[in-house]
Write an enzyme that holds these catalytic residues in place. Structure first.
Site, short mmCIF file in Angstrom:
data_model
loop_
_atom_site.label_atom_id
_atom_site.label_comp_id
_atom_site.label_asym_id
_atom_site.label_seq_id
_atom_site.Cartn_x
_atom_site.Cartn_y
_atom_site.Cartn_z
N SER A 159 -10.03 4.42 -7.71
CA SER A 159 -10.19 4.54 -6.26
C SER A 159 -10.86 5.88 -5.97
O SER A 159 -10.75 6.82 -6.77
CB SER A 159 -8.80 4.49 -5.63
OG SER A 159 -8.83 5.10 -4.38
N SER A 160 -11.49 5.99 -4.81
CA SER A 160 -12.15 7.26 -4.50
C SER A 160 -11.14 8.37 -4.21
O SER A 160 -11.51 9.54 -4.16
CB SER A 160 -13.10 7.09 -3.31
OG SER A 160 -12.41 6.57 -2.22
N CYS A 161 -9.85 8.02 -4.07
CA CYS A 161 -8.85 9.08 -3.81
C CYS A 161 -8.52 9.89 -5.06
O CYS A 161 -7.75 10.84 -4.99
CB CYS A 161 -7.60 8.50 -3.17
SG CYS A 161 -6.62 7.57 -4.32
N TYR B 91 -0.29 8.45 -6.39
CA TYR B 91 -1.14 7.32 -6.72
C TYR B 91 -2.39 7.81 -7.48
O TYR B 91 -2.77 7.25 -8.51
CB TYR B 91 -1.54 6.66 -5.40
CG TYR B 91 -2.47 5.51 -5.47
CD1 TYR B 91 -2.02 4.26 -5.88
CD2 TYR B 91 -3.81 5.63 -5.09
CE1 TYR B 91 -2.88 3.18 -5.91
CE2 TYR B 91 -4.66 4.56 -5.12
CZ TYR B 91 -4.21 3.33 -5.53
OH TYR B 91 -5.05 2.26 -5.57
N LYS C 288 -3.79 6.97 -11.27
CA LYS C 288 -5.13 6.41 -11.51
C LYS C 288 -5.92 7.29 -12.48
O LYS C 288 -6.65 6.78 -13.34
CB LYS C 288 -5.89 6.29 -10.19
CG LYS C 288 -5.37 5.18 -9.29
CD LYS C 288 -5.79 3.83 -9.82
CE LYS C 288 -5.29 2.70 -8.97
NZ LYS C 288 -5.45 1.41 -9.64
N HIS D 82 -4.70 -0.31 5.44
CA HIS D 82 -5.74 0.72 5.49
C HIS D 82 -6.45 0.63 6.84
O HIS D 82 -6.19 -0.28 7.63
CB HIS D 82 -6.74 0.52 4.35
CG HIS D 82 -6.18 0.84 3.00
ND1 HIS D 82 -6.08 -0.09 2.00
CD2 HIS D 82 -5.67 1.98 2.51
CE1 HIS D 82 -5.54 0.47 0.93
NE2 HIS D 82 -5.29 1.72 1.21
N1 NAP Z 1 -8.08 -1.78 -1.02
C1 NAP Z 1 -8.86 -0.73 -1.16
O1 NAP Z 1 -9.37 -0.15 -0.19
C2 NAP Z 1 -9.18 -0.21 -2.53
C3 NAP Z 1 -10.07 0.84 -2.61
C4 NAP Z 1 -10.38 1.35 -3.84
C5 NAP Z 1 -9.79 0.83 -4.97
N2 NAP Z 1 -8.94 -0.20 -4.88
C6 NAP Z 1 -8.30 -0.64 -6.14
O2 NAP Z 1 -8.41 -2.04 -6.36
C7 NAP Z 1 -7.23 -2.51 -7.01
C8 NAP Z 1 -6.66 -3.68 -6.25
O3 NAP Z 1 -6.42 -3.31 -4.90
P1 NAP Z 1 -6.16 -4.39 -3.76
O4 NAP Z 1 -6.61 -3.75 -2.50
O5 NAP Z 1 -6.68 -5.70 -4.17
O6 NAP Z 1 -4.56 -4.40 -3.74
P2 NAP Z 1 -3.59 -5.61 -3.37
O7 NAP Z 1 -4.23 -6.54 -2.43
O8 NAP Z 1 -2.28 -4.97 -3.01
O9 NAP Z 1 -3.42 -6.36 -4.77
C9 NAP Z 1 -2.72 -5.82 -5.83
C10 NAP Z 1 -2.23 -6.95 -6.70
O10 NAP Z 1 -1.46 -6.38 -7.76
C11 NAP Z 1 -0.32 -7.19 -7.94
N3 NAP Z 1 0.79 -6.42 -8.50
C12 NAP Z 1 1.26 -5.22 -8.08
N4 NAP Z 1 2.31 -4.87 -8.83
C13 NAP Z 1 2.50 -5.88 -9.73
C14 NAP Z 1 3.44 -6.10 -10.77
N5 NAP Z 1 4.40 -5.22 -11.03
N6 NAP Z 1 3.33 -7.24 -11.49
C15 NAP Z 1 2.38 -8.15 -11.23
N7 NAP Z 1 1.45 -7.99 -10.26
C16 NAP Z 1 1.53 -6.86 -9.52
C17 NAP Z 1 0.04 -7.66 -6.55
O11 NAP Z 1 0.88 -8.77 -6.67
P3 NAP Z 1 1.62 -9.44 -5.42
O12 NAP Z 1 0.58 -10.34 -4.82
O13 NAP Z 1 2.75 -10.18 -6.00
O14 NAP Z 1 2.05 -8.30 -4.53
C18 NAP Z 1 -1.33 -7.94 -5.97
O15 NAP Z 1 -1.73 -9.26 -6.28
C19 NAP Z 1 -6.28 -1.31 -7.10
O16 NAP Z 1 -6.34 -0.77 -8.38
C20 NAP Z 1 -6.83 -0.33 -6.12
O17 NAP Z 1 -6.62 0.98 -6.53
C21 NAP Z 1 -8.60 -0.75 -3.67
#
Ligand code: NAP
Length: 312
Positions: A108-110, A137, A141, A180
């Site tokens: 992530s950019s953070c 977090y 990362k 967010h």
């Molecule tokens: N959203 C942003 O703005 C953003 C920006 C930069 C980077 N990212 C990166 O992209 C990645 C995904 O982000 P996202 O926004 O898609 O997040 P998200 O919608 O919260 O999805 C995360 C997924 O991980 C699963 N998960 C979490 N803990 C788990 C565990 N213990 N066992 C099994 N599954 C688990 C969750 O399962 P459940 O469905 O059961 O909760 C969910 O399906 C992250 O690494 C994040 O850092 C996101």
């Protein structure tokens, strides 16, 4: 990586993971492996090991993480650092141990220092203090990135690390406490429209510059990197397009069809004046985003209407 390969997408129910599954399917990948949290808790090392020993994917996408906004990070620092360290340690190690040839780790950019020069280059990693509200977090990362780099150096494991800018789109989290900025604004404008409120208040002055990428563009970039990138160097994924929060709020207001006025509460903090990642490394490889902010927001709003607003 090629379409005949078996690919495990960890976190396939999340916003990013589900978009990556859609993108892989569109590219002809048919042997996709997924597991819901109820079947596989990724913080459980023995379970992850068993799962990967059985499935033996050729490639792994690590899009599972404990994700949240400032409030969630600030309230649950122990959960953020522990769960993210556990998930990534378990998945990266078991993927390598059971013969995966490629792994994409989503950061992530953070992860970058709070005062990093803008646009933020990959080289600024670990050159200064982090934003304190989400350092738990971010530190997890950064450890994940270092683990990928260490496994590449010591074991020759082709693990690559992508750092997306702010993501939005279908599948976003609209929870009031953990969302967010994009989801929070869509929800705010929608609720104001429905209740007939004359104004929507946006925190700060509206002048800070931010960058947003649609999740389908992000997924496209991830598949591009899986197929074309193999290096220890981390790589930013952004659009290179900045928008002031005020202009952004106006687009959201338009897309949602809110007819009232936007009011800025300048007593509330603006945050950093500018935040944009430098995506020239990715651009030089030949990738470019495709979805305009207005089109992307319109898709996000339709998803919200169908999946969130209609159900509450
Ligand atoms: N959203 C942003 O703005 C953003 C920006 C930069 C980077 N990212 C990166 O992209 C990645 C995904 O982000 P996202 O926004 O898609 O997040 P998200 O919608 O919260 O999805 C995360 C997924 O991980 C699963 N998960 C979490 N803990 C788990 C565990 N213990 N066992 C099994 N599954 C688990 C969750 O399962 P459940 O469905 O059961 O909760 C969910 O399906 C992250 O690494 C994040 O850092 C996101």
């Amino acid at each position: 990586m090629q379409p005949t390969d078996r690919v495990f997408v960890a976190g396939h129910r999340g916003m990013v993971g589900s978009a990556i599954v859609r993108r892989l399917e569109r590219a002809g990948y048919r042997d996709l492996v997924t597991a819901a949290r109820s079947e596989l808790d990724l913080t459980d090392r023995a379970a992850v090991d068993r799962f990967l020993a059985e499935k033996q994917p050729k490639a792994v996408v690590l899009a599972a993480a404990k994700v949240g906004g400032i409030l969630a990070n600030d309230s649950y620092p122990a959960d953020f650092i522990r769960e993210n360290l556990q998930i990534q340690t378990n998945v990266i190690d078991a993927a390598w141990r059971h013969g995966a040839e490629k792994l994409l780790f989503l950061g992530s950019s953070c992860i970058y220092p709070r005062e990093a020069a803008q646009p933020i280059t990959e080289e600024s990693l670990l050159t200064g203090p982090l934003e304190p509200t989400n350092e738990w977090y971010a530190i997890a990362k950064i450890a994940g990135i270092k683990m990928c780099q260490a496994y590449r150096r010591q074991y020759g494991f082709d693990a690559i690390c992508a750092q997306p800018t702010n993501v939005y789109g279908p599948g976003d989290n609209y929870d009031l406490e953990t969302s967010h900025v994009v989801a929070a604004l869509i929800r705010k404008f929608h609720e104001a429209k429905v209740s007939g409120a004359p104004t929507v208040t946006v925190w700060g002055t509206g002048t800070p510059l931010r960058e947003f990428i649609h999740v389908d563009d992000l997924a496209d970039a991830c598949v591009f990197l899986l197929e074309n990138y193999s290096s220890e160097g981390i790589i930013n994924i952004g659009t290179g397009q900045e928008v002031a929060i005020g202009a952004f709020a106006e687009i959201v207001s338009d897309v949602v069809g809110f007819g009232g006025e936007i009011v800025y509460d300048s007593s509330k903090p603006d945050g950093t004046p500018r935040k944009l990642v430098d995506s020239s490394r990715l651009a030089a490889l030949g990738w470019a985003p495709d979805i305009s902010l207005r089109d992307g927001l319109s898709q996000a709003y339709h998803w919200y209407l169908e999946n969130v607003a209609g159900r509450s």
